[in-house]
Write a protein that holds these residues in place. Structure first.
Motif, mmCIF file in Angstrom:
data_model
loop_
_atom_site.group_PDB
_atom_site.id
_atom_site.type_symbol
_atom_site.label_atom_id
_atom_site.label_comp_id
_atom_site.label_asym_id
_atom_site.label_seq_id
_atom_site.Cartn_x
_atom_site.Cartn_y
_atom_site.Cartn_z
ATOM 1 N N LEU A 57 -3.019 46.230 16.336
ATOM 2 C CA LEU A 57 -3.723 47.148 15.340
ATOM 3 C C LEU A 57 -4.179 46.403 14.204
ATOM 4 O O LEU A 57 -5.318 46.460 13.695
ATOM 5 C CB LEU A 57 -2.749 48.465 14.807
ATOM 6 C CG LEU A 57 -3.452 49.058 13.775
ATOM 7 C CD1 LEU A 57 -4.575 49.904 13.807
ATOM 8 C CD2 LEU A 57 -2.098 49.959 13.180
ATOM 9 N N ALA A 58 -3.135 45.542 13.934
ATOM 10 C CA ALA A 58 -3.673 44.531 12.722
ATOM 11 C C ALA A 58 -4.989 43.593 13.134
ATOM 12 O O ALA A 58 -5.873 43.532 12.387
ATOM 13 C CB ALA A 58 -2.549 43.450 12.420
ATOM 14 N N GLU A 59 -4.902 43.058 14.307
ATOM 15 C CA GLU A 59 -6.137 42.424 14.729
ATOM 16 C C GLU A 59 -7.401 43.207 14.874
ATOM 17 O O GLU A 59 -8.377 42.556 14.602
ATOM 18 C CB GLU A 59 -5.902 42.007 16.142
ATOM 19 C CG GLU A 59 -4.618 40.858 16.080
ATOM 20 C CD GLU A 59 -5.106 39.555 15.629
ATOM 21 O OE1 GLU A 59 -6.190 39.085 15.541
ATOM 22 O OE2 GLU A 59 -4.417 38.440 15.602
ATOM 23 N N LEU A 60 -7.237 44.389 15.249
ATOM 24 C CA LEU A 60 -8.391 45.333 15.286
ATOM 25 C C LEU A 60 -9.009 45.851 13.926
ATOM 26 O O LEU A 60 -10.320 45.635 13.603
ATOM 27 C CB LEU A 60 -7.950 46.629 16.081
ATOM 28 C CG LEU A 60 -9.185 47.912 16.111
ATOM 29 C CD1 LEU A 60 -10.203 47.065 17.183
ATOM 30 C CD2 LEU A 60 -8.682 48.860 16.774
ATOM 31 N N LEU A 61 -7.989 45.847 12.989
ATOM 32 C CA LEU A 61 -8.445 46.291 11.561
ATOM 33 C C LEU A 61 -9.134 45.139 11.119
ATOM 34 O O LEU A 61 -10.264 44.999 10.331
ATOM 35 C CB LEU A 61 -7.230 46.334 10.889
ATOM 36 C CG LEU A 61 -6.535 47.662 10.910
ATOM 37 C CD1 LEU A 61 -5.493 47.961 10.358
ATOM 38 C CD2 LEU A 61 -7.410 48.893 10.441
#
Length: 542
Positions: free
Chosen positions: A248-252
């Motif tokens: 999720l962090a990478e996608l954000l």
């Protein structure tokens, strides 16, 4: 095939033709063979530690491979074949290292020596010979405990893998995983030995959850109370489901400034409370539940969908066209992101229409981890002493599609006004949007987080027991749990390791627990099946 590792297993006995989860017989056979190979690898890993041979790749790969056998993680035969090739190669490589160091390697067990077939058909045939189907030649109660440990280990490995991804490891966790897998090859362990291993599995799972908690909070900060919209706003969109915070962090980060809003689904709801995730203005809200309406929700979502880790029903062909997977998740025909380069997901989201208008739905609160709750511990303690709070209920666990889970909705609705409900994991989606009001300014419904945040709930209970100078079992606290898959098994074993009693468990009891093993649990821990909300509330509150 024979599989009875989840709560929804056919007829409450075992899936023998096709899994209720959608698992096909070939996938079941490959997972059984992978488990068999891991037992062989474990034999050498245990001996290796005796002579100073500890292989980091073996440790990580063991957890990844075990994780891939959890319910609803990997249904792709090609992926499982690759896991098998890797595990068998590591087994043979480790054998050579242990032998060179003077360790024991002359095991006669098939798991330690079998040669892997080269074709899918060949591997499936091998797997069909080594499954978990009950063996009448083995004491049924010992086999029950072996399988309890095996399924608990799968949960331990899931948490250990998540923790390792965030840089948190402890060799004692890996060592126990190998010790327990190797023990399954022994014929001389009695019932008491298996009871000990079962409780040790719970102890080690507590450490694994501790590591994951350190990884999550150390990387993204401690969750804080946060309102999360259940509606949507006009614009392009990506929906993220599963558990993996790093994905999720990478996608954000990769979607920043691209005009795409990120929504969560299922167990990703609690991530809105993490400071390092909530700082992104395009991290907007939550869409849908976890199980009840998943096919409808995914089918109607007007953007791309990223599935991380597990706890998700196997998608039907009718709604997989915009779905991508990452991590260990694998489904035939669904594109997989192996390197966290989410460009294909982003491109798909830009191609799709997105939401055409704003929709203002409810808001829910998340972020009641242990730091948040203990920061108001004085208010909680005063409220209990002043009789404003009579009782705490931890209503938590897994969701699922099987009938009977409405019990948890009704239970929460009927909890008296002078009681507080703590919740965690995807089971909360039966009641997460209920407005239960407040007591003395404190919400009556507090979302502690994901399933692994059972660690936070345990820490809250321990802290309160110290504050009141009583044992955890003497607190005005009752656990009402739902289970579905193997992480829930691991958490239950952790609670038993901690000596926590009077747990109510449902919707049904595990098929792999024999009457004699259940009798031991009842006598030692007073574990019991749920009945009806009215009856259970009356029994608890009087």
């Amino acid at each position: 095939m024979f599989c009875y590792q989840c709560e929804q297993t056919a007829k409450g006995e075992g899936c023998v033709k096709i899994g209720v989860c959608g698992k096909q017989p070939d996938v079941a056979a490959l997972q059984d063979l992978l488990t068999h190979a891991l037992k062989g690898l474990a034999l050498y890993a245990v001996e290796g530690r005796k002579v100073g041979v500890v292989d980091g790749e073996v440790n990580v790969s063991t957890c990844e491979a075990m994780f891939s056998t959890l319910t609803n993680v990997n249904f792709d035969p090609a992926d499982l074949m690759n896991f098998l090739k890797r595990v068998v190669a590591l087994r043979d490589s480790l054998k050579a290292k242990v032998k060179a160091a003077g360790g024991k390697t002359d095991f006669a067990d098939d798991a330690a020596n079998f040669q892997l077939e080269s074709t899918l058909e060949g591997m499936v045939a091998q797997g069909e010979k080594v499954g978990v189907k009950p063996d009448p030649s083995v004491n049924a109660d010992i086999l029950s405990l072996q399988h309890t440990v095996l399924f608990g280990l799968r949960g331990v490995c899931a948490y250990a893998d998540h923790a390792q991804i965030l840089g948190q490891e402890d060799d004692s966790v890996y060592a126990f995983v190998h010790e327990a897998l190797a023990a399954m090859m022994k014929k001389d362990l009695d019932l008491n030995a298996w009871v000990g291993l079962t409780l040790k599995c719970g102890e080690v799972n507590l450490r694994a959850m501790d590591l994951l908690d350190a990884g999550n909070t150390g990387t993204y900060g401690h969750p804080v109370p946060t309102k999360v919209p259940l509606g949507h706003r006009k614009g392009k969109a990506i929906l993220v489901s599963g558990h993996d915070l790093k994905d999720l962090a990478e996608l954000l980060e990769q979607t920043e400034g691209k005009g795409i809003d990120i929504y969560t689904h299922g167990e990703m709801l609690p991530t809105h409370g993490y400071p390092e995730l909530k700082k992104y203005p395009h991290f907007y809200g939550h869409y849908g539940t976890a199980w009840q309406n998943q096919q409808k929700e995914f089918g109607q979502f007007p953007g791309a969908i990223l599935m991380t880790t597990n706890c998700i029903q196997r998608p039907q062909e009718s709604y997989t066209k915009n779905i991508f997977t990452s991590g260990l998740v694998g489904w035939p025909g669904v594109p997989h992101i192996a390197d966290r380069n989410f460009s294909p997901v982003i491109q798909k989201a830009l191609e799709l229409p997105g939401f055409q208008e704003n929709s203002n739905g409810k808001e829910v609160m998340v972020g009641f981890g242990r730091n948040t709750v203990m920061s108001v511990a004085d208010k909680v303690i005063d409220a209990v002493k002043n009789k404003a709070i009579r009782h705490f209920f931890l209503v938590a666990g897994c969701d699922g599609a099987k009938p009977g889970r409405n019990y948890y909705t009704e239970f929460v609705e009927k909890v008296p006004q002078d009681c507080v409900v703590l919740t965690l994991a995807c089971g909360k989606f039966r009641f997460f949007d209920k407005d239960l009001g407040t007591i003395g300014g404190l919400p009556r419904l507090m979302d502690v987080g994901q399933c692994n945040d059972a660690y936070s709930a345990i820490q809250i209970a321990v802290a309160l027991s110290k504050a009141f100078n009583v044992g955890v079992n003497d607190l005005p606290l009752s656990l009402v749990l739902s289970w579905y898959e193997q992480k829930a098994v691991a958490i239950l074993l952790t609670l038993l390791h901690l000596g926590i009693k009077n747990i109510r468990l449902g919707p049904s009891l595990p098929a792999f627990v024999t009457p004699n093993v259940l009798d031991v649990l009842v006598k030692n821990f007073n574990i019991m099946p749920i009945s009806t909300p009215d009856e259970d509330l009356k029994a608890i509150l009087g």
